[in-house]
Design a protein around this motif. Structure first.
Motif, PDB file in Angstrom:
ATOM      1  N   TRP A   1      -1.887   0.838  -4.932  1.00 43.96           N
ATOM      2  CA  TRP A   1      -1.845  -0.438  -4.218  1.00 43.96           C
ATOM      3  C   TRP A   1      -1.484  -1.530  -5.215  1.00 43.96           C
ATOM      4  O   TRP A   1      -1.970  -1.523  -6.359  1.00 43.96           O
ATOM      5  CB  TRP A   1      -3.202  -0.761  -3.606  1.00 43.96           C
ATOM      6  CG  TRP A   1      -3.542   0.017  -2.371  1.00 43.96           C
ATOM      7  CD1 TRP A   1      -2.856   1.061  -1.821  1.00 43.96           C
ATOM      8  CD2 TRP A   1      -4.670  -0.214  -1.518  1.00 43.96           C
ATOM      9  NE1 TRP A   1      -3.476   1.516  -0.691  1.00 43.96           N
ATOM     10  CE2 TRP A   1      -4.596   0.748  -0.469  1.00 43.96           C
ATOM     11  CE3 TRP A   1      -5.724  -1.116  -1.522  1.00 43.96           C
ATOM     12  CZ2 TRP A   1      -5.548   0.815   0.534  1.00 43.96           C
ATOM     13  CZ3 TRP A   1      -6.675  -1.051  -0.524  1.00 43.96           C
ATOM     14  CH2 TRP A   1      -6.593  -0.092   0.501  1.00 43.96           C
TER      15      TRP A   1
ATOM     16  N   ALA B   1      -9.698  -0.200  -2.416  1.00 44.97           N
ATOM     17  CA  ALA B   1      -8.843   0.688  -3.221  1.00 44.97           C
ATOM     18  C   ALA B   1      -9.652   1.853  -3.793  1.00 44.97           C
ATOM     19  O   ALA B   1      -9.177   2.992  -3.836  1.00 44.97           O
ATOM     20  CB  ALA B   1      -8.184  -0.116  -4.339  1.00 44.97           C
TER      21      ALA B   1
ATOM     22  N   LYS C   1     -10.272   4.400  -1.166  1.00 46.88           N
ATOM     23  CA  LYS C   1      -9.047   5.143  -0.862  1.00 46.88           C
ATOM     24  C   LYS C   1      -8.602   6.021  -2.029  1.00 46.88           C
ATOM     25  O   LYS C   1      -7.635   6.785  -1.905  1.00 46.88           O
ATOM     26  CB  LYS C   1      -7.920   4.161  -0.502  1.00 46.88           C
ATOM     27  CG  LYS C   1      -8.120   3.423   0.810  1.00 46.88           C
ATOM     28  CD  LYS C   1      -7.852   4.336   1.988  1.00 46.88           C
ATOM     29  CE  LYS C   1      -7.915   3.570   3.296  1.00 46.88           C
ATOM     30  NZ  LYS C   1      -7.615   4.427   4.463  1.00 46.88           N
TER      31      LYS C   1
ATOM     32  N   CYS D   1       0.825  -1.205   0.000  1.00 48.26           N
ATOM     33  CA  CYS D   1       0.000   0.000   0.000  1.00 48.26           C
ATOM     34  C   CYS D   1       0.863   1.260   0.000  1.00 48.26           C
ATOM     35  O   CYS D   1       1.449   1.622   1.036  1.00 48.26           O
ATOM     36  CB  CYS D   1      -0.922   0.003   1.218  1.00 48.26           C
ATOM     37  SG  CYS D   1      -1.996  -1.443   1.352  1.00 48.26           S
TER      38      CYS D   1
END
Length: 344
Positions: A253, A281, A284, A248
């Motif tokens: 990622w 993901a 984020k 990460c």
């Protein structure tokens, strides 16, 4: 290096017991062999039978001695031992290079070795050292290891029920009442996580194995996410059956490893762990990539990535770098109850 043995296939006459059953019904069980069978079972090594005998008579004798429960998919017939081993490996869904075959007759061992050179053939006279062989000695014996045979017996029960099930595949899966959980790998999970990387070849995106110490370092790293998945249904536990390791970084990622036990291949849950990573993901707002290394056995995982929308962005030999734009994330199957518990 030779792979760890996943299944020991035993002959019966003059191997499990002294004597030839069809010539003398009062064959004598060999205590030292049964002690080995019980210890292998405790280590999580599966066992089966490849014997030229009359099935009903041999099974009855095994039941009389209370040893029948230790052997999965016993092949007791008049076929060649190599064909019996072929069938056992198909039913257990494991590679022949993880099979050891024990027989007292050199002819039978040579026949198996000729047809299946990957199989390790052991003379019954060598049994005093079998438990000391490195390929028979896993580094850790986990709770999942100790329950492995019972998990396979539960799966045999599921298969029998499925044969008589009236309805679609999806209806059958719904009837199992599956519960799939995803959580951070904790210290107690590390032994099982290492075992999964060592034992899982088919549904492994890179074929890499990781030591206990390496996995522990990833678990403690602020730059990695290490998750483990567990599956249960109304028939019992499948155990801890999947892990993923994600590197990460702030803007990207990378899935460094994704694997699932082959025991859940037909349960339709293989993409759940991947879809969870994709959803995380996206939340984020990072780019998601995945390492993939082609092996001779992991094409199913490549298909899983492609089906999930990953595309190749780089290739070097057998190494592929895949990427997903996260625009189309599949929904989770409705027949699985999913729970999550992790810190991301």
């Amino acid at each position: 290096m030779r792979k760890n043995v996943k299944c020991v296939v035993w002959d019966l006459d003059n191997t499990i017991w002294d004597g030839i059953l069809l010539e003398d019904e009062n064959v004598e069980l060999r205590k030292e062999v049964i002690d080995i069978v019980k210890e292998l079972d405790n280590r999580g090594i599966l066992q089966s039978i490849a014997s030229k005998n009359e099935y009903s008579i041999a099974i009855e004798k095994m039941k009389e001695y209370h040893i029948d429960e230790y052997f999965l998919y016993p092949q007791i017939n008049w076929d060649s031992k190599s064909s019996s081993i072929d069938k056992i490996t198909r039913l257990l869904n494991i590679g022949k290079d993880t099979i050891a075959f024990v027989d007292d007759q050199i002819f039978e061992r040579e026949e198996v070795k000729f047809s299946n050179p990957e199989v390790s053939c052991i003379d019954v006279l060598e049994l005093d050292t079998i438990l000391d062989r490195p390929e028979m000695t896993p580094q850790f014996i986990t709770e999942d290891s100790k329950k492995r045979r019972h998990m396979y017996l539960s799966e045999i029960k599921r298969k029998k029920i499925k044969e008589d099930f009236k309805g679609s595949e999806e209806d059958f899966l719904a009837s199992l009442e599956m519960n799939f959980s995803i959580s951070d790998v904790n210290e107690e999970d590390l032994k099982r996580a290492e075992e999964l990387t060592v034992r899982t070849n088919q549904l492994n995106t890179t074929g890499y194995t990781y030591s206990y110490e390496e996995l522990d370092a990833f678990r403690k790293s602020d730059n990695h996410m290490l998750l483990i998945a567990e599956l249960k249904d109304k028939f019992g536990e499948y155990g801890k059956i999947g892990i993923t390791l994600v590197e990460c970084k702030d803007d990207i990622w990378t899935i460094k490893l994704l694997l699932m036990s082959c025991r859940v291949m037909s349960r339709g849950v293989g993409s759940i762990l991947l879809n969870h990573i994709m959803n995380l993901a996206k939340k984020k707002n990072v780019k998601l990539q995945a390492d993939f290394v082609k092996t001779d056995r992991n094409r199913a995982m490549y298909v899983t990535y492609k089906f999930a929308g990953f595309k190749e962005v780089y290739q070097n030999g057998n190494f592929l770098l895949l990427e997903n734009n996260l625009e189309h994330i599949q929904s989770f199957p409705h027949y699985v109850n999913i729970s999550t518990k992790f810190s991301v």
